[in-house]
Scaffold this active site. Structure first.
Site, short mmCIF file in Angstrom:
data_model
loop_
_atom_site.label_atom_id
_atom_site.label_comp_id
_atom_site.label_asym_id
_atom_site.label_seq_id
_atom_site.Cartn_x
_atom_site.Cartn_y
_atom_site.Cartn_z
CE LYS A 170 99.99 16.84 -2.39
NZ LYS A 170 101.36 17.32 -2.58
CE1 TYR A 217 109.56 17.11 0.98
CE2 TYR A 217 110.55 16.91 -1.21
CZ TYR A 217 109.44 17.09 -0.40
OH TYR A 217 108.21 17.25 -0.98
CB THR A 262 102.16 14.97 -5.47
OG1 THR A 262 102.69 15.65 -4.32
CG2 THR A 262 102.81 13.62 -5.61
CG ASP A 263 103.15 20.50 -4.24
OD1 ASP A 263 102.83 19.54 -3.53
OD2 ASP A 263 104.00 21.35 -3.90
CD GLU A 286 72.47 29.46 -3.51
OE1 GLU A 286 72.22 30.42 -2.76
OE2 GLU A 286 73.26 28.55 -3.22
CB THR A 333 108.40 14.56 -3.44
OG1 THR A 333 108.02 15.87 -3.08
CG2 THR A 333 108.82 13.81 -2.19
N1 ASP Z 1 106.43 19.98 -3.69
C1 ASP Z 1 106.58 18.67 -4.26
C2 ASP Z 1 106.28 18.77 -5.74
O1 ASP Z 1 105.16 18.91 -6.13
C3 ASP Z 1 105.69 17.70 -3.60
C4 ASP Z 1 105.67 16.31 -4.20
O2 ASP Z 1 106.19 16.00 -5.24
O3 ASP Z 1 105.05 15.43 -3.55
O4 ASP Z 1 107.17 18.70 -6.51
#
Ligand code: ASP
Length: 355
Positions: A191, A52, A118-119, A312, A39
């Protein structure tokens, strides 16, 4: 002054050795930014729409959009891939690790920044934490809002990431992730929100430090083995063994575990309920898998807390490994690397304690 031809050659060798291609000659640290997409490189048709596409902007355009970033360091950019991190792969991760090791082996690079979605940032961060062979700073960065958004978070995150990578205090802490003014360690961060800019948290251990407009404060050192103390070496690795994650829930069907084994998985991570638990039918299927030599790691779908041995579930009896503090996605990374060579269950358990 006239130089003899031997002296002339020595002088030329000296000049060539001192010349570092691509970096200006000054006292600022030399930082390479490896761009992978995400992103932070994403673009939308307007500044306020949710839809996007990731990975649209090049690294040069990204750097040029951050005022003052070139005052922090001499910067060189390389485009490694341009994907949303949902399309990150072991192939790209191996390529990244090898390129970072190559760059950091030289005297001319002081630190690396990786722009990344970020994924799956936590997976790549943890993979590099185990496979980079240098104590120089390696810093990952992304954003939650695309570059075209009103109040895009990418530019300041990138500025801060370069400031951390250029900081000698960032050395020896393993791979770091800089987002939203926080500095996280690769082992602990995860995340936690699908959309919030404060999405990354480091449950249990907390952050490694904070950064504010490029002023860094470090107050925590990740205790696990990483980078120069890691035994994992991917310099000759082109493919990782298959490890699957099976998600645990109420009345979970055990045939998912059977299907993984039949399809050739060498390891299975159970994203179990609670303390890495699963129902009786799945325990039986997992025990059968372990008997066949498939490594079963019990992790948890719960966001925080560790999974302990023999709580457990009778791990000793059933031949399972407990994931300790690693969540399922990072357990999969560690197990994939660990299975590059044969190891006993005890040795594997030790890895989950050490890394
Ligand atoms: N889907 C995007 C990615 O991981 C989300 C992001 O970058 O925040 O590339």
């Amino acid at each position: 002054m006239k130089l003899s031809s031997r002296k002339r050659i020595s002088f030329l060798v000296f000049v060539l050795a001192a010349y570092q291609p691509g970096f200006a000659q000054n006292s600022k640290p030399n930082i390479v930014i490896l761009a992978t997409g995400g992103t932070i490189a994403g673009a939308a048709a307007s500044g306020t729409q949710a839809a996007y596409t990731s990975g649209q902007v090049t690294i040069d355009a990204m750097v040029n959009s951050v005022p003052g970033i070139r005052d922090l360091a001499n910067i060189k950019g390389e485009q490694v891939s341009n994907v949303g991190s949902q399309d990150m792969s072991f192939d790209i991760m191996l390529k990244l690790a090898k390129r970072i090791n190559e760059l950091l082996a030289g005297n001319d690079v002081d630190g690396i920044v990786i722009t990344h979605g970020t994924d799956t940032m936590e997976e790549s961060a943890y993979f590099l934490n185990l496979t980079v062979k240098s104590d120089k700073p390696v810093v990952m960065v992304g954003s939650m809002r695309p570059s075209t958004a009103v109040s895009a978070d990418g530019p300041l995150n990138l500025y801060n990431a370069v400031a951390v990578a250029a900081d000698p205090n960032a050395k020896g802490r393993g791979v770091l992730v800089v987002m939203n003014d926080q500095i996280h360690g690769a082992h602990s961060l995860t995340k936690t929100s699908t959309t919030a800019v404060q999405t990354f948290m480091s449950p249990i251990r907390g952050v490694v430090g904070v950064t504010n407009y490029g002023k860094n404060d470090f107050y925590n050192n990740p205790p696990w083995k990483h980078t120069t103390s890691s035994e994992f070496d991917v310099s000759n690795v082109t493919h990782l063994p298959r490890v699957d994650i099976v998600y645990g829930d109420v009345d979970m069907p055990p045939d998912l575990i059977d299907a993984s084994v039949e399809d050739g998985a060498k390891g299975i991570v159970i994203a179990g309920v609670g303390n890495g638990n699963m129902n009786k039918a799945s325990l039986d299927a997992a025990a059968k898998a372990a008997q066949k030599g498939v490594v079963v790691v019990r992790s948890s779908r719960v966001a925080t807390g560790n999974v302990g041995r023999n709580v457990e579930v009778k791990d000793d009896e059933l031949g399972f490994v407990a994931s300790d503090e690693l969540n399922p996605q990072k357990s999969r990374i560690l197990l994939s690397l660990a299975l590059l060579k044969p190891r006993t269950t005890e040795q594997l358990q030790q890895l989950f304690a050490n890394y």
